[in-house]
Scaffold this motif. Structure first.
Motif, PDB file in Angstrom:
ATOM      1  N   SER A   1       0.852  -1.191   0.000  1.00 11.88           N
ATOM      2  CA  SER A   1       0.000   0.000   0.000  1.00 11.88           C
ATOM      3  C   SER A   1       0.886   1.239   0.000  1.00 11.88           C
ATOM      4  O   SER A   1       2.097   1.170   0.234  1.00 11.88           O
ATOM      5  CB  SER A   1      -0.894   0.005   1.241  1.00 11.88           C
ATOM      6  OG  SER A   1      -0.098   0.215   2.407  1.00 11.88           O
ATOM      7  N   GLU A   2       0.279   2.389  -0.241  1.00 11.05           N
ATOM      8  CA  GLU A   2       1.021   3.647  -0.237  1.00 11.05           C
ATOM      9  C   GLU A   2       1.654   3.907   1.135  1.00 11.05           C
ATOM     10  O   GLU A   2       2.779   4.388   1.229  1.00 11.05           O
ATOM     11  CB  GLU A   2       0.091   4.805  -0.621  1.00 11.05           C
ATOM     12  CG  GLU A   2       0.809   6.109  -0.842  1.00 11.05           C
ATOM     13  CD  GLU A   2      -0.089   7.204  -1.385  1.00 11.05           C
ATOM     14  OE1 GLU A   2       0.171   8.368  -1.068  1.00 11.05           O
ATOM     15  OE2 GLU A   2      -1.041   6.894  -2.121  1.00 11.05           O
ATOM     16  N   GLU A   3       0.932   3.542   2.202  1.00 17.06           N
ATOM     17  CA  GLU A   3       1.459   3.735   3.557  1.00 17.06           C
ATOM     18  C   GLU A   3       2.678   2.845   3.800  1.00 17.06           C
ATOM     19  O   GLU A   3       3.671   3.269   4.385  1.00 17.06           O
ATOM     20  CB  GLU A   3       0.383   3.433   4.614  1.00 17.06           C
ATOM     21  CG  GLU A   3      -0.770   4.417   4.623  1.00 17.06           C
ATOM     22  CD  GLU A   3      -1.801   4.128   3.536  1.00 17.06           C
ATOM     23  OE1 GLU A   3      -1.909   2.961   3.070  1.00 17.06           O
ATOM     24  OE2 GLU A   3      -2.488   5.082   3.136  1.00 17.06           O
ATOM     25  N   GLU A   4       2.599   1.592   3.349  1.00 20.80           N
ATOM     26  CA  GLU A   4       3.723   0.669   3.525  1.00 20.80           C
ATOM     27  C   GLU A   4       4.937   1.125   2.716  1.00 20.80           C
ATOM     28  O   GLU A   4       6.072   1.062   3.200  1.00 20.80           O
ATOM     29  CB  GLU A   4       3.319  -0.746   3.110  1.00 20.80           C
ATOM     30  CG  GLU A   4       2.304  -1.389   4.036  1.00 20.80           C
ATOM     31  CD  GLU A   4       1.758  -2.680   3.476  1.00 20.80           C
ATOM     32  OE1 GLU A   4       1.718  -3.656   4.253  1.00 20.80           O
ATOM     33  OE2 GLU A   4       1.384  -2.727   2.292  1.00 20.80           O
ATOM     34  N   ALA A   5       4.701   1.601   1.492  1.00 26.82           N
ATOM     35  CA  ALA A   5       5.801   2.100   0.664  1.00 26.82           C
ATOM     36  C   ALA A   5       6.414   3.339   1.304  1.00 26.82           C
ATOM     37  O   ALA A   5       7.638   3.501   1.320  1.00 26.82           O
ATOM     38  CB  ALA A   5       5.312   2.401  -0.753  1.00 26.82           C
ATOM     39  N   GLY A   6       5.573   4.199   1.866  1.00 31.38           N
ATOM     40  CA  GLY A   6       6.073   5.394   2.558  1.00 31.38           C
ATOM     41  C   GLY A   6       6.914   5.029   3.770  1.00 31.38           C
ATOM     42  O   GLY A   6       7.957   5.641   4.029  1.00 31.38           O
TER      43      GLY A   6
END
Length: 105
Positions: free
Chosen positions: A75-80
């Motif tokens: 997810s975008e949060e995990e990538a961040g």
């Protein structure tokens, strides 16, 4: 109880009766194993080293690259969070939306 199951259990066998083969735990699909964060971070760093001068230049591209390296896609949060780990280890530094690497080319 079923006489056959009673006999098998008396003889020390673990036996169960299932209504359908699909109900047997052995045949249930297993969720994909999740890599620990350290393994994920290592895989991302190896990928970035292999890319040499072709590494993502912007934060947005780097996050998309990181997310797409794994199945299921992060997810975008995990990538961040992964980008934050890369910053903390000195692998990347952000200059606005541009990415500077502390890796060999």
């Amino acid at each position: 109880m079923d006489p056959l199951l009673e006999q098998l259990r008396r003889n020390g066998l673990h036996a169960h009766r299932w209504g359908d083969v699909a109900e047997i735990p052995l045949f249930q699909p297993k969720p994909p194993a999740q890599l620990p964060d350290d393994d994920k971070l290592s895989r991302v760093i190896e990928y970035l080293i292999d890319r040499g001068k072709q590494r993502p230049a912007s934060l947005k591209t780097l996050m998309g690259t990181i997310a797409s390296r794994f199945q299921p896609k992060l997810s975008e949060e995990e990538a961040g969070a992964m980008v934050e780990q890369l910053k903390a280890t000195g692998v990347v530094a952000l200059e606005g939306a541009r990415v500077r690497y502390g890796l060999p080319d």
